[in-house]
Motif scaffolding. Structure first.
Motif, PDB file in Angstrom:
ATOM      1  N   PRO A   1      59.197  15.874  28.875  1.00 25.95           N
ATOM      2  CA  PRO A   1      59.427  15.836  30.225  1.00 25.95           C
ATOM      3  C   PRO A   1      60.593  16.915  30.742  1.00 25.95           C
ATOM      4  O   PRO A   1      61.419  17.064  30.064  1.00 25.95           O
ATOM      5  N   ALA A   2      60.388  17.266  32.074  1.00 25.41           N
ATOM      6  CA  ALA A   2      61.420  18.067  32.509  1.00 25.41           C
ATOM      7  C   ALA A   2      62.542  17.411  32.745  1.00 25.41           C
ATOM      8  O   ALA A   2      62.825  16.190  32.791  1.00 25.41           O
ATOM      9  N   TYR A   3      63.836  18.032  32.497  1.00 23.97           N
ATOM     10  CA  TYR A   3      65.054  17.592  32.654  1.00 23.97           C
ATOM     11  C   TYR A   3      65.311  16.956  33.924  1.00 23.97           C
ATOM     12  O   TYR A   3      65.422  17.486  34.881  1.00 23.97           O
ATOM     13  N   ARG A   4      66.008  15.641  33.990  1.00 23.94           N
ATOM     14  CA  ARG A   4      66.396  15.002  35.193  1.00 23.94           C
ATOM     15  C   ARG A   4      67.769  14.762  35.250  1.00 23.94           C
ATOM     16  O   ARG A   4      68.111  13.955  34.329  1.00 23.94           O
ATOM     17  N   GLY A   5      68.537  15.159  35.794  1.00 24.54           N
ATOM     18  CA  GLY A   5      70.032  14.914  35.727  1.00 24.54           C
ATOM     19  C   GLY A   5      70.859  16.076  36.508  1.00 24.54           C
ATOM     20  O   GLY A   5      70.388  16.711  37.408  1.00 24.54           O
ATOM     21  N   GLN A   6      72.103  16.171  36.056  1.00 26.89           N
ATOM     22  CA  GLN A   6      72.966  17.144  36.751  1.00 26.89           C
ATOM     23  C   GLN A   6      73.145  18.473  36.055  1.00 26.89           C
ATOM     24  O   GLN A   6      72.607  18.655  34.717  1.00 26.89           O
ATOM     25  N   GLY A   7      73.204  19.533  37.253  1.00 28.38           N
ATOM     26  CA  GLY A   7      73.576  20.841  36.667  1.00 28.38           C
ATOM     27  C   GLY A   7      74.509  21.347  37.733  1.00 28.38           C
ATOM     28  O   GLY A   7      74.472  21.105  38.811  1.00 28.38           O
ATOM     29  N   TRP A   8      75.484  22.077  37.163  1.00 27.45           N
ATOM     30  CA  TRP A   8      76.866  22.761  37.683  1.00 27.45           C
ATOM     31  C   TRP A   8      76.471  24.004  37.714  1.00 27.45           C
ATOM     32  O   TRP A   8      76.215  24.741  36.689  1.00 27.45           O
ATOM     33  N   TYR A   9      76.916  24.669  39.150  1.00 29.68           N
ATOM     34  CA  TYR A   9      77.266  26.005  39.216  1.00 29.68           C
ATOM     35  C   TYR A   9      78.520  26.355  39.765  1.00 29.68           C
ATOM     36  O   TYR A   9      79.363  25.645  40.278  1.00 29.68           O
ATOM     37  N   ARG A  10      79.087  27.329  39.159  1.00 28.18           N
ATOM     38  CA  ARG A  10      80.524  27.806  39.556  1.00 28.18           C
ATOM     39  C   ARG A  10      80.600  29.217  39.842  1.00 28.18           C
ATOM     40  O   ARG A  10      79.902  30.175  39.075  1.00 28.18           O
ATOM     41  N   ARG A  11      81.564  29.876  40.494  1.00 30.51           N
ATOM     42  CA  ARG A  11      82.009  31.055  40.719  1.00 30.51           C
ATOM     43  C   ARG A  11      83.193  31.251  41.386  1.00 30.51           C
ATOM     44  O   ARG A  11      83.624  30.149  42.131  1.00 30.51           O
TER      45      ARG A  11
ATOM     46  N   VAL B   1      85.045  21.039  35.122  1.00 27.77           N
ATOM     47  CA  VAL B   1      84.508  22.253  35.792  1.00 27.77           C
ATOM     48  C   VAL B   1      85.236  23.522  35.425  1.00 27.77           C
ATOM     49  O   VAL B   1      84.319  24.527  34.874  1.00 27.77           O
ATOM     50  N   TRP B   2      86.515  23.485  35.466  1.00 27.69           N
ATOM     51  CA  TRP B   2      87.339  24.720  35.415  1.00 27.69           C
ATOM     52  C   TRP B   2      87.990  24.806  33.794  1.00 27.69           C
ATOM     53  O   TRP B   2      88.811  25.814  33.988  1.00 27.69           O
ATOM     54  N   HIS B   3      88.014  23.646  33.114  1.00 24.52           N
ATOM     55  CA  HIS B   3      88.605  23.765  32.221  1.00 24.52           C
ATOM     56  C   HIS B   3      87.786  23.111  30.960  1.00 24.52           C
ATOM     57  O   HIS B   3      88.003  21.954  30.207  1.00 24.52           O
ATOM     58  N   SER B   4      86.644  23.684  30.709  1.00 26.21           N
ATOM     59  CA  SER B   4      85.375  23.206  29.983  1.00 26.21           C
ATOM     60  C   SER B   4      84.918  24.236  28.793  1.00 26.21           C
ATOM     61  O   SER B   4      84.018  23.870  28.036  1.00 26.21           O
ATOM     62  N   GLU B   5      85.730  25.241  28.713  1.00 22.93           N
ATOM     63  CA  GLU B   5      85.221  26.391  27.824  1.00 22.93           C
ATOM     64  C   GLU B   5      85.262  25.585  26.258  1.00 22.93           C
ATOM     65  O   GLU B   5      84.236  26.292  25.277  1.00 22.93           O
ATOM     66  N   GLU B   6      86.118  25.048  25.921  1.00 17.77           N
ATOM     67  CA  GLU B   6      86.062  24.340  24.543  1.00 17.77           C
ATOM     68  C   GLU B   6      84.873  23.292  24.422  1.00 17.77           C
ATOM     69  O   GLU B   6      84.705  23.089  23.350  1.00 17.77           O
ATOM     70  N   LEU B   7      84.806  22.911  25.440  1.00 22.18           N
ATOM     71  CA  LEU B   7      83.577  21.723  25.366  1.00 22.18           C
ATOM     72  C   LEU B   7      81.965  22.140  25.695  1.00 22.18           C
ATOM     73  O   LEU B   7      81.397  21.631  24.909  1.00 22.18           O
ATOM     74  N   VAL B   8      81.918  23.077  26.372  1.00 26.01           N
ATOM     75  CA  VAL B   8      80.416  23.419  26.870  1.00 26.01           C
ATOM     76  C   VAL B   8      80.466  24.998  26.936  1.00 26.01           C
ATOM     77  O   VAL B   8      81.443  25.797  27.182  1.00 26.01           O
ATOM     78  N   THR B   9      79.281  25.563  26.925  1.00 23.74           N
ATOM     79  CA  THR B   9      78.948  27.056  27.029  1.00 23.74           C
ATOM     80  C   THR B   9      78.493  27.026  28.446  1.00 23.74           C
ATOM     81  O   THR B   9      77.295  26.647  28.586  1.00 23.74           O
ATOM     82  N   TRP B  10      79.075  28.138  29.315  1.00 19.52           N
ATOM     83  CA  TRP B  10      78.342  28.453  30.585  1.00 19.52           C
ATOM     84  C   TRP B  10      77.437  29.509  30.540  1.00 19.52           C
ATOM     85  O   TRP B  10      77.743  30.420  29.750  1.00 19.52           O
ATOM     86  N   GLN B  11      76.490  29.702  31.029  1.00 16.03           N
ATOM     87  CA  GLN B  11      75.379  30.559  31.175  1.00 16.03           C
ATOM     88  C   GLN B  11      75.373  31.486  32.364  1.00 16.03           C
ATOM     89  O   GLN B  11      75.425  30.874  33.380  1.00 16.03           O
ATOM     90  N   LYS B  12      75.563  32.818  32.289  1.00 19.37           N
ATOM     91  CA  LYS B  12      75.679  33.583  33.367  1.00 19.37           C
ATOM     92  C   LYS B  12      74.021  33.706  34.177  1.00 19.37           C
ATOM     93  O   LYS B  12      73.235  33.692  33.507  1.00 19.37           O
TER      94      LYS B  12
ATOM     95  N   GLY C   1      74.270  19.771  32.752  1.00 18.07           N
ATOM     96  CA  GLY C   1      74.850  18.315  32.065  1.00 18.07           C
ATOM     97  C   GLY C   1      76.020  17.944  32.999  1.00 18.07           C
ATOM     98  O   GLY C   1      76.558  18.473  34.037  1.00 18.07           O
ATOM     99  N   PRO C   2      76.455  16.954  32.768  1.00 18.21           N
ATOM    100  CA  PRO C   2      77.741  16.179  33.308  1.00 18.21           C
ATOM    101  C   PRO C   2      79.029  16.802  33.065  1.00 18.21           C
ATOM    102  O   PRO C   2      79.198  17.062  31.766  1.00 18.21           O
ATOM    103  N   LEU C   3      79.737  16.886  34.062  1.00 17.08           N
ATOM    104  CA  LEU C   3      81.080  17.420  33.898  1.00 17.08           C
ATOM    105  C   LEU C   3      82.075  16.425  35.015  1.00 17.08           C
ATOM    106  O   LEU C   3      81.375  16.263  35.967  1.00 17.08           O
ATOM    107  N   ASP C   4      83.253  16.392  34.627  1.00 10.24           N
ATOM    108  CA  ASP C   4      84.131  15.780  35.424  1.00 10.24           C
ATOM    109  C   ASP C   4      84.620  16.822  36.398  1.00 10.24           C
ATOM    110  O   ASP C   4      85.319  17.814  35.975  1.00 10.24           O
ATOM    111  N   PRO C   5      84.544  16.880  37.782  1.00  6.45           N
ATOM    112  CA  PRO C   5      84.885  17.708  38.466  1.00  6.45           C
ATOM    113  C   PRO C   5      86.376  18.029  38.456  1.00  6.45           C
ATOM    114  O   PRO C   5      87.025  19.012  39.015  1.00  6.45           O
TER     115      PRO C   5
END
Length: 821
Positions: free
Chosen positions: A86-96, A57-68, A49-53
Motif C-alpha cells: 500500500p502507498a506510504y502514509r506518514g511524514q515527508g520533509w522538504y527543506r531548502r 532536519v538540519w543535522h541529519s546527514e549522518e542519519l538519513v539521505t536527502w533526495q534532491k 520519514g519522521p525527523l525531530d525539527p
C-alpha cells in the motif's frame, strides 16, 4: 501565522484562513510587480520519514539521505498503485535555504503554498512558523518575524513537514476510494507585500438575460500592524477584447472585514457560456506610504436557473449539462501533475464535448478553475466530506473552514455552478455513519454557510438519500448495468429520481474497462443479471466478492461492454427534454487503496482515458454524441487480433457524429449507412461482416453536407481455436538503445494464442535496467491481468538484462536483451 489565499500569480487575491480565529493575508499581482514573488521550484531536498525539527532536519546527514527534488512533488508518485505494498502514509520533509530581501519598508514576507497533503507545518530554522490542516486548499504563512530572528538573511533555512498519516478528525475519510497523497504537490512561492496590502478582492455579478449586468466589487485588507491615514485605490474593469469599460478612483482609510469598493452597470455585457467563454478582468491597485499593492482576477457575466423537476437554463436558454469528473492524479506524478499535462487533460475533456465537470472530491488547483473559465466548462466543486459521519467537534469545524475557504478562494470563477457539500455520507461502517440525525444537521450547516457566503450559487450532494431534501441539487446513486441491474433500466431510474427531488442531477455513472480488452460476443454475464431490483450501488457492491451477480464483479471489464453502456446512457440522456444533465465517472483512471484486485491493481479503471491520458475507445462514443466537428472512429484501434470461425460474421462498430458513413473492407465498399438517433448500437452505424484470415483493413468516411471525416484500422483475424492456457512467451515489440517495450502472450499447448485469457501475470527484470512500472496503466504495471491474452510493459536498460513473465500454474518465460551500445 497561517493564511490561505484565493489567487496568486495569475488571478485575484483572496485569502481565507484554515484556523480560527480568522487570520488575514495579502496578494501582490506579479504581472505588475514581478520582483515581489518568486516561485520556489528548484533547490529542495526531500526525506520520507519522521525527523525531530528541533535538530535533525538540519543535522541529519549522518542519519538519513536527502533526495534532491523539484516542486511540485508528491511522495506517492511511485507507490500510489504499487501492486504489492500500500502507498506510504506518514511524514515527508522538504527543506531548502532562502535569500530574504523584502523591498518594502516594514513589508511582510509570506510563504504561499497552493496545496500540500494532507497536514503541513512550516519551520524557519527550528521555529514552527505556521501549520495547516487540509490537503487541497491554498494557504499562506507569514514568515516575516521568524525570518527576522535568523542570523543570515541570505541563507534562511526553511523546512516544510507534510503528513498524510491517518487522522480520524481530518477530511476526507481514510477509507475514501482514492489515494490521500502526501507532499508539496502544488506550487510554492515566496511573496513580498507592503505593510498594507489587499487580502481579497471579489466581484459579484447580478444579471438577467437581455438586461444590464450589475457588478459589485468588494475587498479585504491585510495589515498585521495598525495603519493610520488615508490611501488611494484605483479600480479598472477590462472587457474580453481588452478595452477598459469602467474606471474608478477612491480615497479610503483602513477598514476591517470585507467592504464594498464600487458598484456599477455593464450596459450590454458579453456573456460567459460554454460556446462563448467571455472573461472580464478586474484590476485593483492600492497606493499607500508603505508601497503599492495590486490584485487582478477574471470574472464572467452569466445567468443560471434550475427548473423544478425540469432542465437547466444558462443565460435564458436550455443547456443539457454534459459532464465528466476528475481526480488530481496522473501516471508517474500522482497529485503533482505538471501544468502542461493538466492543460492537455482539459483540452481532451473539452475535445470530448463536455461542458460540465465535477471536481472529485475536494477543492482542486487554481489552474483547473482557470482552464474551466477559459474553455467554457461549468463546475461542481465540493468539500472533501467523503464517506463518513462527524467524528468530533474538531472534524466538524475543519469541514466548515474548508467550505468557507473554498468559496472564498474560488467564487470569482464564472465556471463554478454548484458548491458540493460532500459525497456518499451514507457509507456503511464509517465512523459516525449511523448517526443520521447528526449527518443531516451538519449537512444543513454546510448548506447554510454556503448560501450565506455566496447567495448566487446553489449547493449539491451525491448519494445520501436520508438527507436528499437538504442540498439544493441532489444526485442519488444510479449505476444501471454496472453495480446493479441492466443498462436498459436507465431511463426508468432517471424518471423515478426526477420525481423524488425538486432539482435532480445524475452524478456518477459508467463502467470499468481494462484498456486493450475487447469482446467479439456479448458479455456472458449479461444473461445472469437480475433486473427490477433497483440500480443503485449499495453497501460494498464495489468489491469483487460477495453480493448479487453484477457486471462490476462478474463481467469481463471489456472496452466493448463499456462502449455499449455509454452508448445506451447517452442516447437516453439526449432524448429527455426535462433532464438537467449528468456527469460520467470518471474522465481518467486513478489510484485507490481499496481496489487491489482490479486488473490493474489499486486503480479505478472507469476512466475514458487511462491514467496517462491515452484515450480508450469509450472516449469516442462521447465525441459522437457531444461534438460538432465531424468525427469518425472505427472501434478497436488497440485490438490487434480479432477472432472467430472462417466466414463468421463479426460486428464492426463505428462511432460518428456525421449524417452518414461509408465503410470499406479490404478496399471494397460494404455500403453507406445513415446515423439514426436511438438506433442501438452506434446510432445505426454498425455492420456485420466476414473477415478473411490474416490481415484485414477497415476504412470509413463520414459526411455531413460538405464536411467529412475518415478513419482506418488494420488487424489480424484468427480462425484457429485454442484450448486452455498452457505457456507464456515474451518478445520485443519496440526497441531503442536505452528503452525497450516487451509483450507477453498466453498460448495453449499447441502454440495457439488464447485471445480470451484474463490471467494475472507478473513481469520482473534482472540485470542492468529497471521496469517502468507503477504507472497505473495496463502497459505500466508489473502485475496486470492480460487483455485478450497479452500484456505489455516497458523497461529502461544500461546494459544486458533478462526479462521474465510469470503466472500462477504456468511456466515462466524469459527474454534476454543484450547490450546494444
Amino acid at each position: 501565522m497561517t493564511i490561505t489565499r484565493r489567487s496568486f500569480l495569475a488571478g485575484a487575491a483572496c485569502l481565507g484562513v484554515m484556523k480560527t480565529p480568522l487570520l488575514a493575508s495579502a496578494l501582490q499581482d506579479t504581472h505588475s510587480q514581478p520582483s515581489t514573488a518568486q516561485r520556489l521550484t528548484d533547490g529542495w531536498e526531500f526525506y520520507r520519514g519522521p525527523l525531530d525539527p528541533k535538530f535533525q532536519v538540519w543535522h541529519s546527514e549522518e542519519l538519513v539521505t536527502w533526495q534532491k527534488v523539484a516542486l511540485p512533488h508528491c511522495f506517492n508518485a511511485y507507490d500510489g498503485c504499487d501492486p504489492d505494498t500500500p502507498a506510504y502514509r506518514g511524514q515527508g520533509w522538504y527543506r531548502r535555504k532562502l535569500a530574504i530581501d523584502n523591498p518594502y519598508p516594514q513589508g511582510r514576507t509570506l510563504l504561499h503554498v497552493e496545496g500540500a497533503g494532507q497536514s503541513s507545518a512550516v519551520y524557519i530554522g527550528t521555529e514552527r512558523a505556521g501549520e495547516h490542516v487540509g490537503g487541497y486548499d491554498e494557504f499562506m504563512v507569514d514568515i516575516t518575524d521568524a525570518c527576522g530572528r535568523q542570523k543570515d538573511s541570505k541563507a534562511v533555512p526553511i523546512a516544510i513537514l507534510c503528513d498524510n498519516g491517518r487522522d480520524l478528525d481530518r477530511m476526507p475519510s481514510d477509507l475514501s476510494d482514492f489515494t490521500l497523497y502526501g507532499g508539496l504537490y502544488r506550487n510554492v512561492s515566496l511573496v513580498y507585500v507592503p505593510a498594507l496590502s489587499l487580502e481579497a478582492v471579489h466581484t459579484a455579478v447580478a444579471f438577467e438575460p437581455g438586461k444590464a449586468a450589475q457588478v459589485t466589487v468588494t475587498a479585504r485588507l491585510y495589515a498585521p500592524q495598525p495603519v493610520s491615514g488615508t490611501f488611494d485605490i484605483k479600480l479598472a474593469i477590462v472587457d474580453p477584447a481588452g478595452k477598459t469599460v469602467h474606471q474608478q478612483s477612491l480615497q479610503r482609510t483602513s477598514w476591517n472585514g470585507e467592504v464594498e469598493l464600487a458598484s456599477f452597470e455593464l450596459p450590454s455585457p458579453q456573456v460567459w457560456a460554454p460556446e462563448t467563454p467571455n472573461l472580464y478582468r478586474c484590476d485593483v491597485t492600492l497606493q499607500s506610504p508603505s508601497g503599492t499593492a495590486s490584485a487582478s482576477h477574471r470574472f464572467g457575466v452569466r445567468h443560471t436557473r434550475f427548473e423544478e423537476h425540469g432542465p437547466f437554463y444558462l443565460n435564458g436558454e436550455r443547456l443539457l449539462l454534459r459532464g465528466t469528473q476528475r481526480h488530481e492524479d496522473h501516471a508517474g506524478y500522482a497529485a503533482a501533475t505538471p501544468e502542461s499535462v493538466l492543460r492537455k487533460e482539459f483540452e481532451l475533456i473539452k475535445g470530448m464535448g463536455a461542458n460540465f465537470i465535477r471536481l472529485a472530491h475536494y477543492q482542486q488547483s487554481r489552474l483547473v478553475l482557470e482552464l474551466c473559465d477559459e474553455l467554457g466548462i461549468l463546475v461542481w466543486e465540493e468539500v472533501p466530506w467523503c464517506r463518513s459521519g462527524i467524528t468530533s467537534p474538531l472534524f466538524r469545524q475543519r469541514g466548515l473552514d474548508l467550505m468557507r475557504i473554498m468559496i472564498d478562494q474560488h467564487r470569482n470563477h464564472p465556471s463554478v455552478l454548484l458548491w458540493g457539500l460532500g459525497n456518499e455520507d451514507d457509507w456503511p461502517s464509517e465512523p459516525g455513519g449511523e448517526d443520521h440525525a447528526q449527518i443531516r444537521a451538519y449537512m444543513t450547516e454546510l448548506r447554510d454557510l454556503a448560501h450565506k457566503q455566496d447567495p448566487s450559487r446553489l449547493t449539491s450532494f451525491r448519494r445520501c438519500d436520508f438527507a436528499k431534501d437538504i442540498p439544493d441539487v441532489y444526485s442519488p446513486s444510479i449505476w444501471a448495468g454496472w453495480y446493479s441491474g441492466s443498462y436498459v433500466e436507465y431511463r426508468e431510474a432517471l424518471e423515478k429520481a426526477r420525481t423524488a427531488t425538486p432539482f435532480f442531477f445524475h452524478a456518477e455513472w459508467g463502467a470499468d474497462s481494462h484498456a486493450g480488452r475487447h469482446a467479439e460476443d456479448p458479455d456472458p454475464m449479461l444473461a445472469h443479471i437480475l433486473t427490477g431490483r433497483g440500480t443503485a450501488e449499495k453497501g460494498f457492491d464495489y468489491k469483487l466478492t460477495g453480493g448479487a451477480p453484477r457486471m462490476s464483479r462478474d463481467g469481463e471489464w471489456s472496452e466493448t461492454y463499456a462502449c455499449d453502456l455509454f452508448d445506451w446512457y447517452l442516447q437516453t440522456q439526449e432524448s429527455l427534454p426535462w433532464l438537467t444533465g449528468t456527469a460520467q465517472w470518471v474522465f481518467k483512471d486513478f489510484t485507490t487503496p481499496l481496489r487491489v484486485d482490479n486488473p490493474v491493481p489499486r486503480v479505478n479503471q472507469k476512466g475514458v482515458t487511462t491514467r496517462d491520458l491515452t484515450p480508450k475507445e469509450g472516449y469516442y462514443v462521447f465525441q459522437s454524441y457531444w461534438t460538432k466537428e465531424p468525427m469518425v472512429r472505427i472501434y478497436g484501434h488497440n485490438w490487434p487480433v480479432r477472432w472467430g470461425k472462417a466466414g463468421q460474421q463479426r460486428m464492426v462498430r463505428i462511432y460518428s457524429n456525421c449524417a452518414e458513413v461509408e465503410l470499406w473492407l479490404n478496399g471494397k465498399s460494404v455500403g453507406v449507412k445513415k446515423r439514426t438517433a436511438g438506433d442501438f448500437p452506434c446510432s445505426g452505424l454498425s455492420w456485420d461482416l466476414s473477415f478473411r484470415e490474416g490481415e484485414n483493413e477497415l476504412r470509413a468516411v463520414g459526411k455531413s453536407g460538405s464536411s467529412q471525416a475518415s478513419d482506418s484500422v488494420r488487424f489480424q483475424y484468427q480462425t484457429a481455436t485454442w484450448s486452455k492456457p498452457a505457456k507464456l512467451t515474451l518478445r520485443t515489440v519496440q526497441s531503442a538503445p536505452d528503452h525497450v517495450t516487451i509483450e507477453a502472450r498466453m498460448l495453449d499447448a499447441t502454440g495457439v494464442p488464447c485471445l480470451d485469457s484474463r490471467t494475472v501475470v507478473r513481469f520482473s527484470l534482472a540485470g542492468n535496467g529497471a521496469l517502468i512500472d507503477n504507472l497505473g496503466t495496463p502497459n505500466g504495471s508489473r502485475v496486470v491481468q492480460l487483455y485478450n491474452g497479452r500484456a505489455e510493459i516497458s523497461l529502461r536498460r544500461t546494459g544486458p538484462v533478462v526479462a521474465s513473465v510469470h503466472a500462477e500454474g504456468i511456466e515462466s518465460a524469459f527474454l534476454t536483451l543484450e547490450n546494444t551500445h
